[in-house]
Design a protein around this motif. Structure first.
Motif, mmCIF file in Angstrom:
data_model
loop_
_atom_site.group_PDB
_atom_site.id
_atom_site.type_symbol
_atom_site.label_atom_id
_atom_site.label_comp_id
_atom_site.label_asym_id
_atom_site.label_seq_id
_atom_site.Cartn_x
_atom_site.Cartn_y
_atom_site.Cartn_z
ATOM 1 N N UNK A 122 0.830 -1.205 0.000
ATOM 2 C CA UNK A 122 0.000 0.000 0.000
ATOM 3 C C UNK A 122 0.866 1.257 0.000
ATOM 4 N N UNK A 123 1.892 1.276 0.855
ATOM 5 C CA UNK A 123 2.754 2.456 0.939
ATOM 6 C C UNK A 123 3.541 2.702 -0.336
ATOM 7 N N UNK A 124 4.061 1.631 -0.943
ATOM 8 C CA UNK A 124 4.833 1.803 -2.178
ATOM 9 C C UNK A 124 3.946 2.266 -3.320
ATOM 10 N N UNK A 129 2.948 6.682 -7.005
ATOM 11 C CA UNK A 129 1.990 7.589 -7.637
ATOM 12 C C UNK A 129 2.407 9.046 -7.445
ATOM 13 N N UNK A 130 2.865 9.390 -6.261
ATOM 14 C CA UNK A 130 3.330 10.758 -5.991
ATOM 15 C C UNK A 130 4.586 11.070 -6.804
ATOM 16 N N UNK A 131 5.505 10.115 -6.892
ATOM 17 C CA UNK A 131 6.731 10.312 -7.658
ATOM 18 C C UNK A 131 6.431 10.543 -9.137
ATOM 19 N N UNK A 132 5.473 9.787 -9.695
ATOM 20 C CA UNK A 132 5.120 9.950 -11.111
ATOM 21 C C UNK A 132 4.545 11.333 -11.375
ATOM 22 N N UNK A 160 -6.810 8.562 -6.253
ATOM 23 C CA UNK A 160 -7.459 7.249 -6.298
ATOM 24 C C UNK A 160 -6.569 6.149 -5.717
ATOM 25 N N UNK A 161 -5.266 6.211 -6.003
ATOM 26 C CA UNK A 161 -4.356 5.191 -5.496
ATOM 27 C C UNK A 161 -4.272 5.242 -3.976
ATOM 28 N N UNK A 162 -4.232 6.453 -3.422
ATOM 29 C CA UNK A 162 -4.182 6.580 -1.968
ATOM 30 C C UNK A 162 -5.415 5.966 -1.322
#
Length: 216
Positions: A122-124, A129-132, A160-162
């Protein structure tokens, strides 16, 4: 940024050459970076004998394929874009079937709840997503449809990913297993819905192009 159109006032959606090169390099970098990360997760899962971590690592392959398709199709003609869309739809369908297969395997042989592995997945997912978004931030003002779609998709994915990662984590660590199974059915359903929507959109555009060609 985009260059002005030569025929008086309109905006050309073709990005400047330097921007186009930077975009292609960035997209390939994202795809290869995710591939390296996924390979590391899969190797770690195999060495630990962790089936859930293995499934989460394999799931990253779909992101690699999607970003790879975006990099290959960028700058090509409408026919190439339609073929790429169909390829993306096929990838989404495969992801749906993969999720259902994994669900069936979990029902037949329930896996132990390992909070560290689930938390890592979940964390990765959120971190990547934030890095992208950070990597694509410089392209947010471009009007090229491929660049714009990639940027908007990555921006929406942060939210959405979070939410999805947190929902999946809660479902997987619940004291009963049915929330996890319902979550997997939801994921598979979204994959199939996206695949169907892409196929329908491509078919509609192709019929429109054929009718316009016949009318001329």
């Amino acid at each position: 940024m985009t260059t002005p159109a030569a025929n008086g006032g309109g905006a050309d959606t073709t990005p400047a050459r330097a921007v186009a090169r930077a975009y292609v390099v960035t997209i390939w970098g994202i795809a290869l970076g995710i591939l390296v990360f996924a390979a590391g997760v899969v190797l770690a899962a195999l060495s630990l004998g962790n089936q859930q971590l293995f499934k989460d690592g394999v799931d990253w392959v779909y992101d690699v394929v999607l970003y790879g398709i975006a990099a290959v199709v960028f700058g090509r003609d409408a026919r190439a874009e339609r073929l790429a869309a169909l390829a993306i739809g096929a990838v989404m369908a495969v992801a749906g079937f993969h999720t259902l297969y994994d669900l069936w395997a979990k029902i037949l042989n329930p896996r132990p709840i390992e909070i560290w592995a689930l938390g890592f997945s979940a964390g990765s997912a959120v971190a990547i997503a934030v890095l992208i978004v950070g990597l694509l931030w410089r392209f947010r003002g471009e009007t090229n449809p491929v660049i714009k779609a990639t940027w908007l998709s990555s921006r929406n994915d942060v939210i959405s990913t979070t939410g999805f990662a947190l929902l999946g984590l809660v479902a997987r660590i619940a004291p009963v297993r049915w929330p996890e199974y319902l979550f997997d059915l939801l994921v598979a359903g979204l994959c199939f819905q996206a695949s169907w929507a892409i196929w329908r959109s491509v078919s509609r555009d192709r019929r429109k192009s054929l009718s316009e060609a016949a009318a001329t």
